[in-house]
Motif scaffolding. Structure first.
Motif: not given
Length: 846
Positions: A147-164
């Motif tokens: 995503d072009s917005n840093n807030y969305v990328r920040m949430v997505a990074a932690m979302g990967v950990l939740k998915l794991y």
């Protein structure tokens, strides 16, 4: 005409529903607003959403309005979105069927034009934690990481950990860890980089045990390019992210000394940071990097001293305590570095007790020849403090300083002055310290005894202090004129003394006094031995029996055992081993430093010591065994953890029927005897022995001399009890075991040794369980791994319903086992204990 008033009726509170009708009304109102576009609709929705959330918070089931809440979420109002996501996240994870209804609108919101809504929707989608919906997370997460917005990328990074954590295979197959690594190294936003680093560290640490590739990836985080990239950007991160980066750098292995100095130069300004966590994390990096460079390591101590002292004096008491704990660890490793700053550790009047106590420990640690006088003077002021716990701690601190210094003239004078303060707690603490001082500095006995002799034993009530006073009465009986008479008065009140420690010291002291001043102590020793042999505490009984037998056998031998030549104690044992201290130092900037113990002692149940084992039976495997096999049953529910609460109870004393108080004096064939006339006052130390005398006459002489009147050795021994037989097919359910363990008293508590063959054979709990089952002793619960294993055994008496319950804690590193035995029939506890120990001793033998 007005209607009559209605009394004793209250209208329902608007904040709480009066019944299902209230929720139904909410549902109807939400449905009416779902498709409305009228002005003010969002405000009306907010009011209704607030009601739903408040009902949900107080535990009212509002899941029936789920579909209406989802329909009302079709809005651009972020406040409404947040409340809707909160509601959805609460009910969806408990109801997979409802969670399916959320997927469409969450995926739609993940593509919204507003980046805040995209981020909130992605976070809510990843927080559902429903395994069946994993396939719907991959697409939005992939888009969020780009995503072009840093807030969305920040949430997505932690979302990967939740998915794991929901599905590790799905996360790895989608190659999300690699994407996170690229994002961490290329993203311009510092918070996105920090989130990627945090997620990668956790994912690769968990994956490292599964594959070598993940292990290499984890090591790649510690490579020089990655470390320097993060260090160069560390000023962009917030405090939390800086701590994560610094924790990573602390694990980095530098290639050479230049590498070390480069890192330290990059982090020099972090020592001045306002946040204590950042400062401590930086100090950990400095200390670990320079461990192999002695001179530089010492310079690091000098450099970090000022920031730590500044942090300690500024901030809340909690922060001061945390910083003080780390300072204490450093002072123990290098006390000379902080010796000149001892005034920083003086107590302030408004500090809480836990901070003052730690400061007193710091003053004890930094004391040396140059500052001892000032420190002891300050501590003596605290001894008169109205805060009694602090006064006690300050007196102990003075004593510790005295035990570690060579010139103690002034300190001993100060301690003796404490005895003149006529405060019970001051006198008690000082007596304990004077005893230790006399053990290390016997040359001060004359001065100390002159003051101690003026203290009345009636004014000393605390067990440790009374034991210390009694020890001095026995050890220096020849210098204290009234020692025999004081001991005699204490023995007259034997039954009123509840402390076993005091009774043990009283036995030893009167024995020492008798060997030095027999005429004056003869009656007191007889009364003490008679009371000790009838004592309900096993240790007291055994010591009295030992002294009685020694006097029967040879008085000169008794003197060598009870009062041998003593040497001054040079060093008192440290409570912590150097290995544990090093382990705590390795875990700098963690709770290990605050607790003063390595993390495995309070986090990993399987590695706790035998006396600090888990209090939860849920960590043990429960099973009821048949005669042929062992069946491991399900874990006990949470409310069954009460079983082990009984294991931490105070040990109960054994009753008079089981302590062997009626033991007879042993018959030693051919043993030398004492010839002494009971009517004469002779010094038994100088009596000659005549081998011709019989054991019976010896017993009579000692008994008459001491006024014991015990049965002589010639008394026929009682017939041995019948052999105890156990039921090989005993059965006991866990609930009954738990109830009995909680109700029955402890019959026997003892420590035994395990043979080397048994320690070698104890690879898993099952090995011992099978062996003990062959001895008709069955296992109810077991747990742990090397070096600590814990077992709960039970057995039943053959042809009877009498049960025996055993808690057995085995420490393989010490080759010891701690046993606690409880029995329905207390009279057969000794027989079962012998049988159990015999079975345990055969473990591992061919």
């Amino acid at each position: 005409m007005a209607p009559p008033p209605v009394y004793n009726q209250r209208s329902p509170s608007p904040s709480q529903p009066s019944g299902k009708g209230e929720v139904s009304d909410l549902k109807m109102q939400l449905r009416q607003l779902a498709g409305s576009r009228a002005p003010g609709t969002d405000d009306a929705k907010r009011d209704l959403f607030k009601k739903v959330i408040s009902y949900m918070t107080i535990g009212i089931d509002v899941s029936s309005v789920f579909s209406e809440m989802v329909m009302c979420s079709a809005t651009s109002d972020i406040v409404l979105k947040k409340m809707c996501y909160l509601y959805v996240g609460n009910y969806a994870k408990h109801n997979p069927d409802l969670s399916l209804l959320t997927i469409n609108f969450l995926q739609r919101d993940c593509k919204d034009e507003d980046p805040m809504i995209r981020g909130l929707a992605l976070r809510s989608l990843c927080s559902l934690r429903v395994a069946n919906l994993v396939e719907y997370l991959v697409g939005p997460l992939g888009s969020g990481l780009k995503d072009s917005n840093n807030y969305v990328r920040m949430v997505a990074a932690m979302g990967v950990l939740k998915l794991y954590h929901i599905s590790a295979s799905t996360c790895v197959d989608a190659d999300f860890p690699t994407t996170l690594k690229h994002l961490m190294l290329d993203d311009p936003d510092a918070q996105v980089v920090a989130n990627c680093l945090s997620a990668l560290q956790e994912i690769w640490s968990l994956e490292a045990s599964k594959s070598e590739e993940a292990s290499r990836e984890r090591e790649g985080l510690l490579s020089k390019p990655v470390v320097y990239y993060l260090l160069n950007r560390i000023k962009e991160f917030n405090e939390w992210a800086q701590c994560i980066v610094l924790e990573l750098v602390a694990k980095y292995v530098p290639s050479d000394s230049n590498d070390i100095f480069d890192i330290m130069n990059l982090l020099e300004d972090r020592l001045q940071h306002a946040n204590g966590a950042v400062v401590l994390a930086t100090i950990k990096v400095f200390l670990h990097l320079t461990l192999s460079m002695t001179d530089v390591h010492q310079q690091v101590y000098e450099r970090i001293k000022a920031p730590l002292l500044t942090l300690m004096s500024s901030g809340s008491p909690e922060q001061s305590y945390a910083v003080l704990s780390h300072l204490h660890l450093l002072v123990m490793r290098a006390p000379y570095i902080f010796s000149s700053d001892y005034k920083n550790f003086y107590c302030q009047y408004n500090e809480p007790f836990y901070v003052k106590k730690l400061k007193l420990e710091m003053l004890t640690a930094v004391a040396n020849e140059s500052n001892t006088y000032e420190i002891v003077t300050e501590l003596c002021e605290y001894a008169a403090n109205v805060d009694i716990p602090i006064a006690r701690e300050s007196i102990r601190a003075v004593g510790k300083i005295a035990l570690q210094q060579y010139d103690v003239n002034a300190i001993v004078d100060r301690l003796l002055q404490f005895l003149e303060m006529e405060k019970d707690y001051v006198t008690a603490e000082t007596l304990v310290l004077v005893k230790d001082l006399l053990r290390k500095y016997p040359q001060w006995s004359h001065d100390c005894i002159a003051v101690v002799g003026n203290i009345s034993s009636k004014n000393v009530q605390e067990p440790k202090a009374k034991a210390a006073l009694i020890w001095m009465l026995g050890e220096y009986a020849q210098d204290m004129q009234d020692a025999p008479y004081i001991l005699e008065s204490l023995i007259e009140n034997w039954d009123e003394e509840h402390s076993a420690e005091v009774r043990l010291h009283l036995l030893s002291a009167v024995m020492k006094c008798f060997l030095r001043r027999p005429p004056e102590t003869q009656k007191a020793l007889g009364d003490a031995l008679a009371s000790g042999l009838a004592d309900f505490h096993q240790d007291v009984h055994d010591r009295a029996l030992l002294y009685y037998r020694l006097l029967q056998y040879d008085v000169s031998v008794a003197e060598r055992v009870v009062n041998p030549p003593k040497q001054a104690v040079s060093v008192f044992a440290d409570t912590q081993s150097s290995e544990i201290k090093d382990r705590i130092f390795d875990e700098f900037n963690s709770l290990s430093v605050v607790y003063q113990k390595p993390s495995y002692m309070f986090t990993d149940k399987e590695h706790r010591g035998p006396f600090a084992f888990s209090e939860e039976l849920g960590s043990l495997s429960i099973g009821v065994e048949s005669a042929d096999n062992i069946v491991t049953a399900q874990r006990v529910e949470a409310n069954d953890k009460d079983l082990l609460l009984g294991t931490s109870e105070k040990e109960e004393s054994r009753g008079p029927g089981n302590n062997g108080s009626a033991y007879n004096a042993p018959a030693y064939d051919g043993s030398p005897a004492l010839t002494a006339a009971p009517q004469t006052q002779l010094d038994l130390v100088s009596l000659d022995h005549t081998p011709a005398a019989s054991v019976s006459s010896t017993s009579l002489a000692i008994d008459d001399l001491l006024g014991l009147g015990l049965p002589v050795a010639s008394t026929p021994a009682p017939p041995p009890p019948p052999a105890l037989e156990l039921n090989p097919k005993a059965v006991l359910d866990p609930n009954s075991f738990q109830q009995k363990w909680r109700q029955l008293p402890i019959s026997i508590s003892q420590e035994i040794s395990i043979s080397p063959q048994g320690i070698t054979a104890l690879t898993t709990p099952q090995a011992l369980i099978r062996h003990m089952q062959g001895q008709s002793i069955h296992c109810m619960a077991s747990g742990g791994q090397a070096p600590n294993f814990k077992f709960f055994f039970f057995a039943q008496k053959a042809k009877e319903s009498s049960n025996y319950l055993v808690e057995c804690i085995i420490n393989t590193s010490a080759s010891k086992a701690q046993l606690k035995i409880k029995a329905d029939d207390q009279s057969t506890s000794e027989a079962f204990s012998s049988l159990f120990q015999s079975a345990l001793s055969k473990f591992g033998l061919p």
